[in-house]
Motif scaffolding. Structure first.
Motif, PDB file in Angstrom:
ATOM      1  N   CYS A  26      26.710  -7.821  47.878  1.00 15.23           N
ATOM      2  CA  CYS A  26      27.022  -8.535  49.124  1.00 15.23           C
ATOM      3  C   CYS A  26      27.944  -7.653  49.978  1.00 15.23           C
ATOM      4  CB  CYS A  26      27.705  -9.853  48.800  1.00 15.23           C
ATOM      5  SG  CYS A  26      28.346 -10.691  50.257  1.00 15.23           S
ATOM      6  N   CYS A  29      31.523  -9.554  50.002  1.00 18.41           N
ATOM      7  CA  CYS A  29      32.425  -9.719  48.858  1.00 18.41           C
ATOM      8  C   CYS A  29      32.072  -8.798  47.688  1.00 18.41           C
ATOM      9  CB  CYS A  29      32.423 -11.174  48.393  1.00 18.41           C
ATOM     10  SG  CYS A  29      30.886 -11.667  47.617  1.00 18.41           S
ATOM     11  N   CYS A  59      23.883 -14.136  48.592  1.00 19.98           N
ATOM     12  CA  CYS A  59      25.152 -14.105  47.872  1.00 19.98           C
ATOM     13  C   CYS A  59      25.587 -15.543  47.581  1.00 19.98           C
ATOM     14  CB  CYS A  59      26.224 -13.390  48.696  1.00 19.98           C
ATOM     15  SG  CYS A  59      27.862 -13.503  47.940  1.00 19.98           S
ATOM     16  N   CYS A  62      29.358 -16.405  48.862  1.00 19.30           N
ATOM     17  CA  CYS A  62      29.461 -16.474  50.324  1.00 19.30           C
ATOM     18  C   CYS A  62      28.468 -17.476  50.919  1.00 19.30           C
ATOM     19  CB  CYS A  62      29.208 -15.109  50.963  1.00 19.30           C
ATOM     20  SG  CYS A  62      30.464 -13.871  50.597  1.00 19.30           S
TER      21      CYS A  62
HETATM   22 ZN   LIG Z   1      29.381 -12.430  49.137  1.00 20.55          ZN
END
Ligand SMILES: [Zn+2]
Length: 212
Positions: A26, A29, A59, A62
């Motif tokens: 991702c 993150c 993700c 997220c």
């Molecule tokens: Zn993420």
């Protein structure tokens, strides 16, 4: 997101969902994402339209998904990156006007004019971003030359030359390289400065194509 797919448009289209897509982290993150459906889109190259599968990665933490485009396309553009790049290279490099470049590429004049205008508008950012990337990859510094468009072209060339010394990149060519490191936004309207990708670990090596 764009991955440095080494396949030709035809080979990618023929492989459908069996392309060996990379599973990226991702960008928000850095957690590994999971494949999450996908969609079909068209690509035009050498006057021929092909439908290709574009997977999505999601993700979990997220809750965001990203399309994973092959580097032979640019985001939101029907024509292949190499087609767009050749027209831009000829016109911005001063070899010819838009009309003959469009005719050679087999694309409408207005389409080609739009690419060149957008490249010209973004030339200072493209030049700065790719010149920095060239240095980051161990290449020489690019000195600003006659006008921002030529500087941008020289910077893309220098960054690609530096990348081509790294495993896997030489075969992609400058315009697929440019698509990969710009996240497909080389001539997109919104500028998110995605060019310094090395530090953000987005500069991944091309993945060898799946053996037949
Ligand atoms: Zn993420």
């Amino acid at each position: 997101m764009v991955w440095p797919c080494p396949l030709t448009v035809d080979a990618y289209a023929a492989a459908g969902r069996d392309v060996r897509f990379p599973r990226l982290d991702c960008p928000g993150c850095a957690v590994p994402m999971t494949f999450w459906s996908g969609y079909l889109r068209w690509v035009r190259q050498a006057g021929c339209c092909r439908r290709i599968f574009v997977p999505r990665l999601r993700c979990g933490p997220c809750g965001v998904s990203h399309a994973l485009l092959p580097a032979f396309v640019l985001a939101w553009r029907l024509d292949a990156a190499v087609t767009i790049g050749l027209v831009i290279g000829q016109v911005a490099g001063g070899a010819c006007g838009v009309r003959p470049a469009a005719e050679r590429a087999g694309v409408p004049h207005a389409t080609a004019r739009g690419w060149v205008r957008r490249f010209a508008a973004r030339a200072p950012q493209i030049g700065a971003g790719f010149a920095a990337l060239a240095v980051e990859l161990g290449g020489p510094a690019v000195t600003p030359s006659a006008g921002p468009r030529r500087f941008a072209l020289a910077a893309v060339g220098a960054a690609f030359a530096a990348a081509a010394a790294l495993p896997g990149w030489a075969g992609l060519g400058a315009w697929r390289f440019a698509s990969a490191v710009s996240g497909g936004r080389l001539i997109a309207a919104n500028i998110t400065s995605p060019f310094l990708v090395v530090g953000k670990r987005r500069f991944m090596p091309p993945i060898p194509p799946l053996p037949a």
